[in-house]
Design a protein around this motif. Structure first.
Motif, PDB file in Angstrom:
ATOM      1  N   VAL A 246       3.795  -3.822 -10.560  1.00  0.00           N
ATOM      2  CA  VAL A 246       4.847  -4.807 -10.301  1.00  0.00           C
ATOM      3  C   VAL A 246       4.243  -6.190 -10.067  1.00  0.00           C
ATOM      4  O   VAL A 246       4.714  -7.200 -10.614  1.00  0.00           O
ATOM      5  N   LEU A 247       3.191  -6.249  -9.258  1.00  0.00           N
ATOM      6  CA  LEU A 247       2.571  -7.541  -8.960  1.00  0.00           C
ATOM      7  C   LEU A 247       1.913  -8.137 -10.202  1.00  0.00           C
ATOM      8  O   LEU A 247       1.906  -9.358 -10.379  1.00  0.00           O
ATOM      9  N   ALA A 248       1.361  -7.284 -11.055  1.00  0.00           N
ATOM     10  CA  ALA A 248       0.767  -7.786 -12.298  1.00  0.00           C
ATOM     11  C   ALA A 248       1.839  -8.390 -13.196  1.00  0.00           C
ATOM     12  O   ALA A 248       1.644  -9.453 -13.807  1.00  0.00           O
ATOM     13  N   GLU A 249       2.981  -7.721 -13.291  1.00  0.00           N
ATOM     14  CA  GLU A 249       4.089  -8.267 -14.091  1.00  0.00           C
ATOM     15  C   GLU A 249       4.626  -9.551 -13.478  1.00  0.00           C
ATOM     16  O   GLU A 249       4.995 -10.488 -14.192  1.00  0.00           O
TER      17      GLU A 249
ATOM     18  N   GLY B  15       7.481   7.662 -11.349  1.00  0.00           N
ATOM     19  CA  GLY B  15       6.834   6.381 -11.572  1.00  0.00           C
ATOM     20  C   GLY B  15       7.675   5.406 -12.369  1.00  0.00           C
ATOM     21  O   GLY B  15       7.502   4.191 -12.258  1.00  0.00           O
ATOM     22  N   THR B  16       8.605   5.913 -13.178  1.00  0.00           N
ATOM     23  CA  THR B  16       9.476   5.006 -13.928  1.00  0.00           C
ATOM     24  C   THR B  16      10.577   4.429 -13.035  1.00  0.00           C
ATOM     25  O   THR B  16      11.075   3.337 -13.288  1.00  0.00           O
ATOM     26  N   ALA B  17      10.950   5.187 -12.000  1.00  0.00           N
ATOM     27  CA  ALA B  17      11.967   4.691 -11.072  1.00  0.00           C
ATOM     28  C   ALA B  17      11.361   3.726 -10.066  1.00  0.00           C
ATOM     29  O   ALA B  17      11.973   2.718  -9.705  1.00  0.00           O
ATOM     30  N   LEU B  18      10.147   4.011  -9.598  1.00  0.00           N
ATOM     31  CA  LEU B  18       9.455   3.128  -8.665  1.00  0.00           C
ATOM     32  C   LEU B  18       8.017   2.969  -9.142  1.00  0.00           C
ATOM     33  O   LEU B  18       7.136   3.740  -8.774  1.00  0.00           O
ATOM     34  N   PRO B  19       7.762   1.968  -9.985  1.00  0.00           N
ATOM     35  CA  PRO B  19       6.414   1.764 -10.505  1.00  0.00           C
ATOM     36  C   PRO B  19       5.445   1.425  -9.375  1.00  0.00           C
ATOM     37  O   PRO B  19       5.854   0.958  -8.303  1.00  0.00           O
TER      38      PRO B  19
ATOM     39  N   ARG C 250      13.676  -1.555 -17.732  1.00  0.00           N
ATOM     40  CA  ARG C 250      12.322  -1.870 -17.281  1.00  0.00           C
ATOM     41  C   ARG C 250      12.333  -2.144 -15.781  1.00  0.00           C
ATOM     42  O   ARG C 250      12.499  -3.269 -15.328  1.00  0.00           O
ATOM     43  N   THR C 251      12.150  -1.083 -15.000  1.00  0.00           N
ATOM     44  CA  THR C 251      12.166  -1.234 -13.548  1.00  0.00           C
ATOM     45  C   THR C 251      11.021  -2.112 -13.058  1.00  0.00           C
ATOM     46  O   THR C 251      11.159  -2.818 -12.062  1.00  0.00           O
ATOM     47  N   ASP C 252       9.884  -2.062 -13.758  1.00  0.00           N
ATOM     48  CA  ASP C 252       8.755  -2.887 -13.337  1.00  0.00           C
ATOM     49  C   ASP C 252       9.086  -4.376 -13.455  1.00  0.00           C
ATOM     50  O   ASP C 252       8.757  -5.174 -12.567  1.00  0.00           O
ATOM     51  N   LEU C 253       9.795  -4.746 -14.547  1.00  0.00           N
ATOM     52  CA  LEU C 253      10.195  -6.143 -14.703  1.00  0.00           C
ATOM     53  C   LEU C 253      11.290  -6.521 -13.712  1.00  0.00           C
ATOM     54  O   LEU C 253      11.327  -7.653 -13.213  1.00  0.00           O
ATOM     55  N   LEU C 254      12.189  -5.571 -13.427  1.00  0.00           N
ATOM     56  CA  LEU C 254      13.227  -5.810 -12.429  1.00  0.00           C
ATOM     57  C   LEU C 254      12.617  -6.121 -11.075  1.00  0.00           C
ATOM     58  O   LEU C 254      12.979  -7.103 -10.410  1.00  0.00           O
ATOM     59  N   LEU C 255      11.661  -5.289 -10.658  1.00  0.00           N
ATOM     60  CA  LEU C 255      11.025  -5.488  -9.357  1.00  0.00           C
ATOM     61  C   LEU C 255      10.153  -6.745  -9.355  1.00  0.00           C
ATOM     62  O   LEU C 255      10.051  -7.428  -8.328  1.00  0.00           O
ATOM     63  N   ALA C 256       9.531  -7.063 -10.496  1.00  0.00           N
ATOM     64  CA  ALA C 256       8.740  -8.295 -10.580  1.00  0.00           C
ATOM     65  C   ALA C 256       9.630  -9.520 -10.397  1.00  0.00           C
ATOM     66  O   ALA C 256       9.275 -10.472  -9.689  1.00  0.00           O
ATOM     67  N   GLY C 257      10.805  -9.487 -11.021  1.00  0.00           N
ATOM     68  CA  GLY C 257      11.756 -10.581 -10.818  1.00  0.00           C
ATOM     69  C   GLY C 257      12.240 -10.643  -9.381  1.00  0.00           C
ATOM     70  O   GLY C 257      12.405 -11.730  -8.810  1.00  0.00           O
ATOM     71  N   ALA C 258      12.457  -9.462  -8.778  1.00  0.00           N
ATOM     72  CA  ALA C 258      12.887  -9.424  -7.381  1.00  0.00           C
ATOM     73  C   ALA C 258      11.812  -9.993  -6.460  1.00  0.00           C
ATOM     74  O   ALA C 258      12.120 -10.641  -5.448  1.00  0.00           O
ATOM     75  N   VAL C 259      10.538  -9.749  -6.801  1.00  0.00           N
ATOM     76  CA  VAL C 259       9.442 -10.326  -6.019  1.00  0.00           C
ATOM     77  C   VAL C 259       9.531 -11.842  -6.017  1.00  0.00           C
ATOM     78  O   VAL C 259       9.388 -12.497  -4.968  1.00  0.00           O
ATOM     79  N   TRP C 260       9.795 -12.431  -7.182  1.00  0.00           N
ATOM     80  CA  TRP C 260       9.912 -13.889  -7.250  1.00  0.00           C
ATOM     81  C   TRP C 260      11.133 -14.400  -6.506  1.00  0.00           C
ATOM     82  O   TRP C 260      11.105 -15.480  -5.921  1.00  0.00           O
TER      83      TRP C 260
ATOM     84  N   ALA D 191       0.823  -1.210   0.000  1.00  0.00           N
ATOM     85  CA  ALA D 191       0.000   0.000   0.000  1.00  0.00           C
ATOM     86  C   ALA D 191       0.856   1.258   0.000  1.00  0.00           C
ATOM     87  O   ALA D 191       0.550   2.236  -0.710  1.00  0.00           O
ATOM     88  N   VAL D 192       1.938   1.257   0.762  1.00  0.00           N
ATOM     89  CA  VAL D 192       2.828   2.424   0.801  1.00  0.00           C
ATOM     90  C   VAL D 192       3.489   2.638  -0.556  1.00  0.00           C
ATOM     91  O   VAL D 192       3.554   3.774  -1.063  1.00  0.00           O
ATOM     92  N   MET D 193       3.993   1.555  -1.168  1.00  0.00           N
ATOM     93  CA  MET D 193       4.614   1.670  -2.492  1.00  0.00           C
ATOM     94  C   MET D 193       3.623   2.204  -3.522  1.00  0.00           C
ATOM     95  O   MET D 193       3.956   3.040  -4.356  1.00  0.00           O
ATOM     96  N   GLU D 194       2.392   1.706  -3.450  1.00  0.00           N
ATOM     97  CA  GLU D 194       1.359   2.148  -4.388  1.00  0.00           C
ATOM     98  C   GLU D 194       1.081   3.644  -4.208  1.00  0.00           C
ATOM     99  O   GLU D 194       1.016   4.403  -5.186  1.00  0.00           O
ATOM    100  N   ALA D 195       0.937   4.056  -2.952  1.00  0.00           N
ATOM    101  CA  ALA D 195       0.614   5.455  -2.681  1.00  0.00           C
ATOM    102  C   ALA D 195       1.759   6.384  -3.072  1.00  0.00           C
ATOM    103  O   ALA D 195       1.532   7.456  -3.663  1.00  0.00           O
ATOM    104  N   VAL D 196       2.988   5.982  -2.751  1.00  0.00           N
ATOM    105  CA  VAL D 196       4.152   6.821  -3.073  1.00  0.00           C
ATOM    106  C   VAL D 196       4.276   7.037  -4.575  1.00  0.00           C
ATOM    107  O   VAL D 196       4.550   8.143  -5.050  1.00  0.00           O
ATOM    108  N   SER D 197       4.024   5.977  -5.339  1.00  0.00           N
ATOM    109  CA  SER D 197       4.139   6.085  -6.795  1.00  0.00           C
ATOM    110  C   SER D 197       2.967   6.838  -7.410  1.00  0.00           C
ATOM    111  O   SER D 197       3.144   7.701  -8.284  1.00  0.00           O
ATOM    112  N   ARG D 198       1.754   6.538  -6.957  1.00  0.00           N
ATOM    113  CA  ARG D 198       0.563   7.154  -7.545  1.00  0.00           C
ATOM    114  C   ARG D 198       0.465   8.643  -7.244  1.00  0.00           C
ATOM    115  O   ARG D 198      -0.069   9.425  -8.042  1.00  0.00           O
TER     116      ARG D 198
END
Length: 258
Positions: free
Chosen positions: A40-43, A31-35, A217-227, A18-25
């Motif tokens: 991120v979860l969708a990716e 938003g490109t640095a921290l999607p 692609r920071t979103d893909l980077l963070l998605a991989g980090a999630v996994w 929730a914090v990540m979502e709020a900070v980015s939105r």
């Protein structure tokens, strides 16, 4: 108690998301640095069905498991030997304390020169990193075995091998298993770091590196980090459950004392 821990853990994860979502939105950060966390979860969900990504995961897990198993096969017998023969343990102590603090990642250039094949290189570094927590836990576990129990068995005429098999190893086994669990987490960090720095053909670290070389692609980077985090969580949880099943008697003693 376990349900309460799960609920608290889930609440903590939800709070971070929730914090990540709020900070980015809200535009507090680019938003490109921290999607947004939802992006991120969708990716990350898409990656679960990505064949190439699954190949990368398989390559990382293959190196991780190979290096970890090799470390267990070497560290446990070596720890038993050094812990059971005092003069050998004393002679090896300085060498262990000298080598143990050296980060395995710092050895990447040397290992690249010695081992050209990427999978073997990763397994070598994982083996080195995992050797020490398993070895140290084995050594200290054997030193802390109740001397009264050992003397009682000797009093009935049992020799050193029997005392080791019937008293020392059963008593030390839960602590050795803890060392293996710690080493398993260390191994994941090492294998992904090695893939990031040394490169190769397949692996999670290779995937993370490629997300930045192909347009940042920071979103893909963070998605991989999630996994990476999910895999680490599954490994730690699975090993902890195996410990509770295999050493239920030990867990019950600890709970009784607490």
């Amino acid at each position: 108690m376990s349900h309460r821990r799960i609920a608290l853990g889930a609440a903590g994860v939800a709070g971070v998301v929730a914090v990540m979502e709020a900070v980015s939105r809200t535009g507090l950060v680019d938003g490109t640095a921290l999607p947004p966390a939802s992006t991120v979860l969708a990716e990350a969900a898409k990656l679960a069905a990505d064949r190439e990504f699954l190949v990368d995961v398989g390559a990382t897990l293959a190196a991780w498991s190979g290096g970890l198993v090799l470390a267990v096969l070497v560290a446990v017998p070596l720890g038993v030997l050094l812990g059971s023969v005092p003069f050998l343990g004393t002679a090896a102590r300085a060498l262990v304390e000298l080598l143990r603090p050296i980060p395995s990642v710092a050895l990447i250039p040397l290992v690249i020169l010695l081992v050209a094949e990427p999978a073997r290189m990763k397994m070598s570094l994982i083996f080195y990193a995992c050797l020490w927590p398993i070895l140290i836990n084995t050594l200290y576990a054997l030193r802390d075995v109740d001397p009264v129990a050992k003397d009682s068995l000797r009093g009935f005429g049992f020799g050193t091998p029997s005392v080791l098999w019937h008293v020392s190893l059963p008593s030390a086994a839960p602590f050795i298993a803890t060392g293996v669990r710690i080493a398993a987490s260390v191994a994941l960090v090492v294998v992904i770091s090695t893939e990031l720095y040394a490169g190769g053909v397949n692996g999670l670290g290779i995937y993370l590196s490629e997300t930045q070389s192909a347009g940042g692609r920071t979103d893909l980077l963070l998605a991989g980090a999630v996994w990476c985090g999910v895999i680490g969580l599954l490994v730690a949880t699975g090993l902890r459950k195996l410990e509770r099943i295999a050493f239920r008697w030990h867990a019950s003693q600890i709970e009784g004392l607490s």
